[in-house]
Motif scaffolding. Structure first.
Motif, short mmCIF file in Angstrom:
data_model
loop_
_atom_site.label_atom_id
_atom_site.label_comp_id
_atom_site.label_asym_id
_atom_site.label_seq_id
_atom_site.Cartn_x
_atom_site.Cartn_y
_atom_site.Cartn_z
N GLU A 132 0.77 -1.13 0.08
CA GLU A 132 0.00 0.26 -0.10
C GLU A 132 0.90 1.04 0.00
OE1 GLU A 132 -2.52 -0.48 3.40
OE2 GLU A 132 -3.92 -1.97 2.26
N VAL A 133 1.94 1.38 0.75
CA VAL A 133 2.74 2.58 0.86
C VAL A 133 3.50 2.73 -0.42
CG1 VAL A 133 4.95 3.25 1.90
CG2 VAL A 133 3.29 2.42 3.37
N ALA A 134 3.85 1.57 -1.16
CA ALA A 134 4.28 1.61 -2.61
C ALA A 134 3.34 2.01 -3.57
CB ALA A 134 5.11 0.34 -2.72
N GLY A 135 2.24 2.08 -3.00
CA GLY A 135 1.34 2.33 -4.55
C GLY A 135 0.76 1.10 -5.21
N LEU A 136 1.24 -0.06 -4.75
CA LEU A 136 0.84 -1.18 -5.64
C LEU A 136 -0.58 -1.58 -5.27
CD1 LEU A 136 4.32 -3.09 -4.86
CD2 LEU A 136 3.61 -1.70 -6.94
N ASP A 137 -0.88 -2.37 -6.37
CA ASP A 137 -2.24 -3.13 -6.23
C ASP A 137 -2.04 -4.40 -5.43
OD1 ASP A 137 -3.81 -1.25 -7.70
OD2 ASP A 137 -3.35 -2.23 -9.59
N PRO A 138 -2.97 -4.97 -4.94
CA PRO A 138 -2.82 -6.46 -4.11
C PRO A 138 -2.30 -7.35 -5.25
CG PRO A 138 -4.90 -5.22 -3.50
CD PRO A 138 -4.37 -4.44 -4.94
N VAL A 139 -1.56 -8.35 -4.77
CA VAL A 139 -1.01 -9.38 -5.44
C VAL A 139 -1.52 -10.71 -5.28
CG1 VAL A 139 1.10 -10.37 -6.24
CG2 VAL A 139 1.08 -8.02 -5.22
N PRO A 140 -2.84 -10.93 -5.85
CA PRO A 140 -3.54 -12.33 -5.57
C PRO A 140 -2.88 -13.55 -5.72
CG PRO A 140 -4.25 -11.35 -7.63
CD PRO A 140 -3.17 -10.24 -7.18
N GLU A 141 -1.81 -13.57 -6.55
CA GLU A 141 -0.91 -14.76 -6.76
C GLU A 141 -0.39 -15.29 -5.53
OE1 GLU A 141 -0.07 -12.37 -10.47
OE2 GLU A 141 -0.65 -11.97 -8.55
N ILE A 142 -0.09 -14.34 -4.59
CA ILE A 142 0.60 -14.57 -3.32
C ILE A 142 -0.33 -14.52 -2.12
CG2 ILE A 142 3.04 -14.72 -3.97
CD1 ILE A 142 3.17 -11.81 -2.76
N ASP A 143 -1.66 -14.31 -2.25
CA ASP A 143 -2.56 -14.12 -1.29
C ASP A 143 -2.62 -15.23 -0.35
OD1 ASP A 143 -4.56 -12.51 0.04
OD2 ASP A 143 -6.07 -13.86 -0.80
N GLY A 144 -2.23 -14.69 0.92
CA GLY A 144 -2.31 -15.86 2.14
C GLY A 144 -0.93 -16.60 1.99
N VAL A 145 0.03 -16.37 1.38
CA VAL A 145 1.22 -16.96 1.45
C VAL A 145 2.10 -16.26 1.98
CG1 VAL A 145 3.07 -18.09 -0.07
CG2 VAL A 145 0.92 -18.32 -0.79
N SER A 146 2.97 -16.73 3.11
CA SER A 146 4.01 -15.85 3.76
C SER A 146 5.27 -16.37 3.37
CB SER A 146 3.59 -15.74 5.41
OG SER A 146 3.67 -16.98 5.93
N ALA A 147 6.06 -16.79 4.33
CA ALA A 147 7.37 -17.12 3.93
C ALA A 147 8.02 -18.28 5.05
CB ALA A 147 8.33 -16.02 3.83
N GLY A 148 8.94 -19.05 4.71
CA GLY A 148 9.55 -19.79 5.69
C GLY A 148 8.64 -21.12 6.06
N GLY A 149 7.58 -21.37 5.25
CA GLY A 149 6.81 -22.51 5.57
C GLY A 149 5.49 -21.94 6.52
N MET A 150 5.56 -21.04 7.06
CA MET A 150 4.47 -20.59 7.95
C MET A 150 3.16 -20.50 7.24
SD MET A 150 5.63 -16.98 9.61
CE MET A 150 6.38 -16.08 8.28
N PRO A 151 1.98 -21.17 7.89
CA PRO A 151 1.77 -21.45 9.21
C PRO A 151 1.91 -22.64 9.76
CG PRO A 151 -0.53 -20.99 8.46
CD PRO A 151 0.71 -20.97 7.23
N THR A 152 2.26 -23.68 8.63
CA THR A 152 2.05 -25.00 9.01
C THR A 152 3.29 -25.77 9.14
OG1 THR A 152 1.74 -25.64 6.69
CG2 THR A 152 -0.30 -25.22 8.11
N ARG A 153 4.45 -25.21 8.69
CA ARG A 153 5.65 -26.07 8.45
C ARG A 153 6.76 -25.14 8.62
NH1 ARG A 153 7.44 -27.72 2.99
NH2 ARG A 153 6.41 -26.09 1.55
N VAL A 154 7.93 -25.57 8.95
CA VAL A 154 9.14 -24.66 8.76
C VAL A 154 10.06 -25.23 7.73
CG1 VAL A 154 11.25 -23.97 10.26
CG2 VAL A 154 9.10 -24.41 11.38
N LYS A 155 10.03 -24.33 6.86
CA LYS A 155 11.09 -24.78 5.45
C LYS A 155 12.13 -23.82 5.27
CE LYS A 155 8.79 -22.79 1.77
NZ LYS A 155 8.26 -22.90 0.40
N CYS A 156 12.21 -22.68 5.72
CA CYS A 156 13.43 -21.61 5.43
C CYS A 156 13.57 -20.96 6.75
CB CYS A 156 13.04 -20.80 4.02
SG CYS A 156 14.35 -20.04 3.88
N LEU A 157 14.99 -21.33 7.22
CA LEU A 157 15.20 -20.44 8.73
C LEU A 157 15.67 -18.85 8.27
CD1 LEU A 157 16.85 -23.44 10.71
CD2 LEU A 157 14.63 -22.54 10.60
N HIS A 158 16.12 -18.66 6.95
CA HIS A 158 16.74 -17.80 6.40
C HIS A 158 15.33 -16.53 6.56
CE1 HIS A 158 19.74 -20.34 4.83
NE2 HIS A 158 20.32 -19.09 4.96
N ALA A 159 14.34 -17.00 6.29
CA ALA A 159 13.22 -16.14 5.96
C ALA A 159 12.69 -15.94 7.53
CB ALA A 159 12.04 -16.75 5.11
#
Length: 174
Positions: free
Chosen positions: A108-135
């Protein structure tokens, strides 16, 4: 709160990554040497590609240490704990929601439209597993303690890697 991403920051991150950074929204956390160690990225890169990794760990020293943790089997142990500890699983779900809220705010701050392709996707395996400690570590450093339980654990395992000012070899991507 993100810090401005300056030309000096861009050069430092380019040196850390060995390539030009893309879609940077700001510096989310700095190493003790003053260089960016975690950058926040916009949810869509300039070329149009959706980018779910909002908090990108750039510090080579931390990344190397985390690589060692990943090879130790720590991610499997953490994922197993999610199934055994409902309180921990709930904290991790809240970390996932906080990550998504941060991404929305950055977009929103960047003035971007929502990105539906990654809606609900965070990082590192959240919320159900752990797959990337870097993230997860990047999220913990950016958000501060108490937001991402596994990210906090990773940062604790790293020790105070940021206390000694970085020398050039610590930021050499080779």
């Amino acid at each position: 709160m993100l810090e401005e991403f300056t030309e000096d920051d861009r050069q430092a991150v380019r040196d850390q990554l060995g390539r030009e950074p893309r879609g940077v929204a700001g510096v989310a956390w700095r190493c003790g040497c003053g260089k960016p160690a975690v950058i926040a990225t916009e949810p869509r890169l300039p070329n149009g590609t959706p980018f779910p990794t909002t908090y990108y760990l750039t510090c080579p020293r931390a990344a190397s240490l985390i690589g060692t943790l990943e090879s130790s089997g720590l991610m499997t142990q953490m994922t197993e704990r999610l199934g055994e500890d409902e309180g921990l699983a709930e904290q991790y779900r809240r970390a996932h929601q906080a990550y998504l809220a941060d991404r929305t705010r950055i977009g929103e701050v960047a003035g971007l439209d929502p990105v539906p392709e990654i809606d609900g996707v965070s990082a590192g395996g959240m919320p159900t597993r752990v797959k990337c400690l870097h993230a997860l570590a990047g999220h913990a450093l950016a958000a501060g303690p108490g937001v991402n339980p596994f990210g906090d654990e990773v940062v604790e395992e790293l020790g105070e890697f940021w206390c000694n000012p970085c020398s050039p070899e610590h930021h050499d991507p080779e």
